[in-house]
Scaffold this active site. Structure first.
Site, PDB file in Angstrom:
ATOM      1  N   GLU A 152      19.102  -0.962  18.842  1.00 56.77           N
ATOM      2  CA  GLU A 152      18.323  -1.330  17.665  1.00 56.77           C
ATOM      3  C   GLU A 152      17.740  -0.070  17.027  1.00 56.77           C
ATOM      4  OE1 GLU A 152      14.725  -4.475  16.608  1.00 56.77           O
ATOM      5  OE2 GLU A 152      14.733  -3.503  18.571  1.00 56.77           O
ATOM      6  N   LYS A 176      18.359  -9.418  12.013  1.00 55.50           N
ATOM      7  CA  LYS A 176      17.536  -9.931  13.106  1.00 55.50           C
ATOM      8  C   LYS A 176      16.762 -11.175  12.668  1.00 55.50           C
ATOM      9  CE  LYS A 176      14.032  -8.148  16.361  1.00 55.50           C
ATOM     10  NZ  LYS A 176      13.241  -6.938  16.687  1.00 55.50           N
ATOM     11  N   CYS A 196      17.283  -7.474  20.050  1.00 55.67           N
ATOM     12  CA  CYS A 196      16.009  -7.272  20.734  1.00 55.67           C
ATOM     13  C   CYS A 196      15.195  -8.552  20.952  1.00 55.67           C
ATOM     14  CB  CYS A 196      15.200  -6.212  19.988  1.00 55.67           C
ATOM     15  SG  CYS A 196      13.872  -5.455  20.977  1.00 55.67           S
TER      16      CYS A 196
END
Length: 281
Positions: A46, A118, A159
């Protein structure tokens, strides 16, 4: 589709800083190292292109996708090495003081095969006083993304997504054999939960998990956990970075092992709908 052959996958572990050009160069050096060792799928963490918790400084020079030179840099890297390259995410400006936390999958010809923004923003207050409000800078995505490649079916996540198991279950039910979890886990949450969460996602979905990570103390002052991982569908750790230093880890992925795990424990196919009864006694 015919059964896919095993392939070598690599996680690139980084310590990205404020200089986007340097971060891209550092990533390319590690990508080249992984490809040189035979990796056909390489994933970076990330925020590969920049790690900066100061929004005002981030937006001083952050362009939109059309001006993001890193895309061309990583496209060329994928093409040069003939690999599938997942840039775990990059900061991409969307509008004034608003960005996307966006993953890019490059095909071996250098084309962008997929993008993923994300979904879940890291908005937390930790016991040690750390406070993160990712939603103040980044706009969450609106759709999950699965990509069928000649190597395997990939499920793209980033994440904090790892704490939302229904996302991984849906990706696996749609056929994903490899779940990608590029991350910049804080040191505190990483020490407590990183390996446990990733192992759980692998076991409960019968999938491989590929999780490249940021590691160490960054220029903006944050500390990330490192310990990049590749985990098999039975929960076995196949490769792990020993700490938080930049580098690579490699492991073989055999997509058929995911199907065998799901045959042994067919929980994805046996999901039962239910109603929730709340009893007030």
């Amino acid at each position: 589709m015919a059964e896919r052959a095993p392939f070598l996958a690599a996680c690139v572990q980084m310590r990205s800083g404020l200089d986007r050009a340097k971060n891209a160069a550092d990533a390319c050096a590690l990508i080249a190292e992984a490809a040189g060792k035979g990796a056909r799928f390489v994933a970076t963490p990330e925020m590969t292109n920049v790690v900066d918790r100061k929004a005002s400084r981030l937006f001083e020079s952050l362009p939109g996708e059309d001006g993001l030179t890193e895309i061309g840099t990583f496209s060329e890297a994928a093409k040069t090495h003939g690999i599938w390259l997942l840039i775990g995410s990059m900061a991409v400006k969307l509008e004034e003081r608003r960005a996307a936390n966006r993953a890019y999958l490059f095909a071996p010809d250098g084309s962008v095969a997929a993008r993923y923004d994300k979904l879940h923003m890291f908005d937390v207050d930790l016991p040690n006083g750390e406070s993160w409000k990712e939603s103040k800078v980044y706009r969450p995505g609106e759709e999950a993304v699965e990509v069928e490649t000649p190597l395997a079916k990939l499920g793209l996540t980033i994440c904090y997504d790892v704490r939302f198991p229904h996302l991984y279950r849906q990706l696996a039910q749609a056929g994903a054999e490899v779940l990608c979890v590029p991350a910049a886990f804080t040191r505190q949450t990483g020490e407590a939960h990183w390996k446990t969460l990733l192992t759980a996602r692998a076991i409960e979905t019968g999938s491989f998990v590929v999780a490249p990570a940021q590691g160490g103390t960054h220029e903006d002052g944050r500390e990330t956990y490192g310990h990049s991982l590749i985990i098999g569908p039975w929960g076995k750790v196949l490769a792990e970075a020993p700490g938080d230093e930049p580098g690579i880890v490699l492991a073989e992925i055999d997509p058929s092992a995911a199907h065998k795990a799901r045959q042994r424990i067919p929980n994805l196919a046996l999901e039962q709908s239910f109603k929730l009864a709340i009893l007030d006694l």
